[in-house]
Design a protein around this motif. Structure first.
Motif, short mmCIF file in Angstrom:
data_model
loop_
_atom_site.label_atom_id
_atom_site.label_comp_id
_atom_site.label_asym_id
_atom_site.label_seq_id
_atom_site.Cartn_x
_atom_site.Cartn_y
_atom_site.Cartn_z
N ALA A 37 0.86 -1.18 0.00
CA ALA A 37 0.00 0.00 0.00
C ALA A 37 0.90 1.23 0.00
O ALA A 37 1.84 1.32 0.79
CB ALA A 37 -0.91 -0.01 1.21
N LEU A 38 0.61 2.17 -0.88
CA LEU A 38 1.52 3.28 -1.15
C LEU A 38 0.78 4.60 -1.21
O LEU A 38 -0.33 4.70 -1.75
CB LEU A 38 2.23 3.03 -2.49
CG LEU A 38 2.94 4.22 -3.17
CD1 LEU A 38 4.17 4.61 -2.36
CD2 LEU A 38 3.32 3.85 -4.61
N ASP A 39 1.39 5.63 -0.64
CA ASP A 39 0.90 7.00 -0.84
C ASP A 39 2.07 7.95 -0.67
O ASP A 39 3.01 7.67 0.09
CB ASP A 39 -0.20 7.35 0.18
CG ASP A 39 -0.86 8.69 -0.16
OD1 ASP A 39 -1.75 8.69 -1.04
OD2 ASP A 39 -0.49 9.72 0.43
N ILE A 40 2.03 9.05 -1.42
CA ILE A 40 3.04 10.08 -1.26
C ILE A 40 2.35 11.43 -1.14
O ILE A 40 1.20 11.61 -1.57
CB ILE A 40 4.04 10.12 -2.44
CG1 ILE A 40 3.33 10.51 -3.75
CG2 ILE A 40 4.80 8.81 -2.59
CD1 ILE A 40 4.28 10.78 -4.90
N VAL A 98 1.42 -5.49 2.95
CA VAL A 98 0.21 -6.12 3.46
C VAL A 98 0.16 -7.56 2.95
O VAL A 98 0.23 -7.80 1.75
CB VAL A 98 -1.06 -5.36 3.02
CG1 VAL A 98 -2.31 -6.03 3.56
CG2 VAL A 98 -0.99 -3.90 3.48
N GLU A 99 0.05 -8.49 3.87
CA GLU A 99 -0.07 -9.91 3.53
C GLU A 99 -1.30 -10.49 4.22
O GLU A 99 -1.43 -10.38 5.44
CB GLU A 99 1.18 -10.68 3.98
CG GLU A 99 2.46 -10.25 3.28
CD GLU A 99 3.65 -11.09 3.71
OE1 GLU A 99 3.74 -12.25 3.28
OE2 GLU A 99 4.48 -10.59 4.50
N ASP A 100 -2.19 -11.05 3.41
CA ASP A 100 -3.42 -11.64 3.94
C ASP A 100 -4.17 -10.67 4.85
O ASP A 100 -4.67 -11.04 5.91
CB ASP A 100 -3.11 -12.94 4.69
CG ASP A 100 -2.52 -14.00 3.77
OD1 ASP A 100 -2.97 -14.09 2.61
OD2 ASP A 100 -1.60 -14.72 4.20
N GLY A 101 -4.20 -9.40 4.43
CA GLY A 101 -4.95 -8.39 5.15
C GLY A 101 -4.25 -7.80 6.35
O GLY A 101 -4.80 -6.92 7.02
N GLN A 102 -3.02 -8.24 6.66
CA GLN A 102 -2.29 -7.76 7.82
C GLN A 102 -1.04 -6.98 7.39
O GLN A 102 -0.33 -7.40 6.47
CB GLN A 102 -1.88 -8.93 8.72
CG GLN A 102 -3.04 -9.75 9.24
CD GLN A 102 -3.98 -8.96 10.13
OE1 GLN A 102 -3.54 -8.21 11.01
NE2 GLN A 102 -5.27 -9.10 9.90
N ILE A 103 -0.80 -5.88 8.06
CA ILE A 103 0.42 -5.11 7.80
C ILE A 103 1.60 -5.83 8.43
O ILE A 103 1.62 -6.07 9.64
CB ILE A 103 0.30 -3.68 8.36
CG1 ILE A 103 -0.80 -2.92 7.60
CG2 ILE A 103 1.63 -2.94 8.24
CD1 ILE A 103 -1.12 -1.56 8.19
N GLY A 160 10.03 -4.07 -4.04
CA GLY A 160 10.46 -5.33 -4.64
C GLY A 160 9.61 -5.72 -5.82
O GLY A 160 9.33 -4.89 -6.70
N ASP A 161 9.15 -6.97 -5.85
CA ASP A 161 8.31 -7.44 -6.96
C ASP A 161 6.83 -7.47 -6.55
O ASP A 161 6.02 -8.10 -7.21
CB ASP A 161 8.76 -8.80 -7.45
CG ASP A 161 8.65 -9.90 -6.38
OD1 ASP A 161 8.33 -9.57 -5.21
OD2 ASP A 161 8.89 -11.07 -6.70
N TRP A 162 6.49 -6.78 -5.46
CA TRP A 162 5.10 -6.75 -5.02
C TRP A 162 4.31 -5.70 -5.80
O TRP A 162 4.85 -4.66 -6.15
CB TRP A 162 5.03 -6.43 -3.53
CG TRP A 162 5.58 -7.48 -2.61
CD1 TRP A 162 6.62 -8.34 -2.88
CD2 TRP A 162 5.15 -7.77 -1.29
NE1 TRP A 162 6.84 -9.15 -1.81
CE2 TRP A 162 5.96 -8.83 -0.81
CE3 TRP A 162 4.16 -7.25 -0.47
CZ2 TRP A 162 5.81 -9.35 0.46
CZ3 TRP A 162 4.01 -7.78 0.81
CH2 TRP A 162 4.81 -8.82 1.27
N PRO A 163 3.03 -5.96 -6.05
CA PRO A 163 2.19 -4.92 -6.66
C PRO A 163 2.07 -3.74 -5.70
O PRO A 163 2.16 -3.90 -4.48
CB PRO A 163 0.84 -5.60 -6.85
CG PRO A 163 1.08 -7.06 -6.67
CD PRO A 163 2.27 -7.20 -5.79
N VAL A 164 1.88 -2.54 -6.27
CA VAL A 164 1.64 -1.36 -5.44
C VAL A 164 0.16 -1.00 -5.49
O VAL A 164 -0.46 -1.01 -6.56
CB VAL A 164 2.51 -0.17 -5.88
CG1 VAL A 164 3.96 -0.42 -5.52
CG2 VAL A 164 2.37 0.12 -7.36
N LEU A 165 -0.41 -0.74 -4.33
CA LEU A 165 -1.82 -0.40 -4.22
C LEU A 165 -1.96 1.03 -3.71
O LEU A 165 -1.25 1.45 -2.80
CB LEU A 165 -2.51 -1.36 -3.24
CG LEU A 165 -3.98 -1.06 -2.90
CD1 LEU A 165 -4.75 -2.37 -2.69
CD2 LEU A 165 -4.12 -0.18 -1.65
#
Length: 233
Positions: A7-10, A30-35, A82-87
């Protein structure tokens, strides 16, 4: 639902990645709904933050003095993603600023994205407003400090979960989209540009909004053209 993402914001000095600067970055893995991991930092932009941005974010120029510049931390930002999607909510905005910083420093950034704004537009066509703050109110999500990077990133993640409850079969919960933003590496202001711009500033008694040492070659060119158009050579 996509079970892992960043999860990303600037927060920035304005809306245009070509001329505006990042002043805060907030991210949460965030993994399985948990930070599982967080990242939050203020960023020194090299230029002044306007009163309008200070009113919006609560971030003052004095707070940014001594903070890292984006070129000093873009490596750890891209590593965190990394290789994670950004939300994010209108995530292309945040991505565009970070991609520009990455390209300027010879780095790449993952372009797999999840946009909660686009999801909200599809899933909630009847809702009048689609801003993050309005949707947080709509779903009774505690927004924390609105218009602060980390809190808005977390709010977007919580919104994602709320939207999934309404329409779990929407494609946005099983597939990411490619974030497309084309950017070229900036070239620094040239010595001839510095000399010419300094002469124009002295001749016309002008105060530059952006310090000369913070200008790119293209920014300096536009500034010179603007001064000549308004004051003459």
């Amino acid at each position: 639902m996509i079970n892992r993402y960043v999860a990303l914001d600037i927060e920035t000095t304005g809306l245009n990645p070509a001329v505006d600067r990042i002043i805060e970055v907030g991210m949460a893995r965030v993994e399985d709904g948990q930070i599982t991991q967080k990242y939050s930092t203020l960023v020194y932009p090299g230029i002044s933050v306007s009163e309008r941005i200070t009113e919006l974010t609560g971030i003052h120029n004095e707070e940014l003095t001594g903070k890292p510049r984006i070129e000093d931390i873009i490596g750890e930002i891209t590593e965190f993603i990394g290789d994670w999607p950004v939300l994010g909510h209108n995530v292309i905005f945040d991505f565009s600023f970070l991609k520009k910083a990455a390209v300027n420093n010879g780095l790449t950034i993952n372009d797999d994205g999840i946009d909660t704004l686009k999801l909200a537009r599809r899933i909630l066509p009847e809702v009048e407003h689609k801003s993050l703050s309005f949707l947080c109110q709509y779903f009774n999500i505690d927004p924390g400090r609105s218009h602060r990077a980390y809190d808005d990133a977390v709010s977007a993640s919580l919104l994602y979960a709320k939207l999934e409850e309404i329409k779990p079969d929407d494609e946005g919960f099983s597939n990411t989209t490619k974030l497309v933003y084309t950017v070229k590496k900036d070239s620094p202001i040239t010595l001839p540009q510095k000399r010419y711009l300094a002469a124009l500033v002295e001749k016309h008694n002008i105060k530059l909004e952006i310090p000369m040492e913070e200008m790119t070659k293209s920014m300096a060119s536009r500034q010179i053209d603007t001064i000549i158009a308004q004051y003459g050579k």
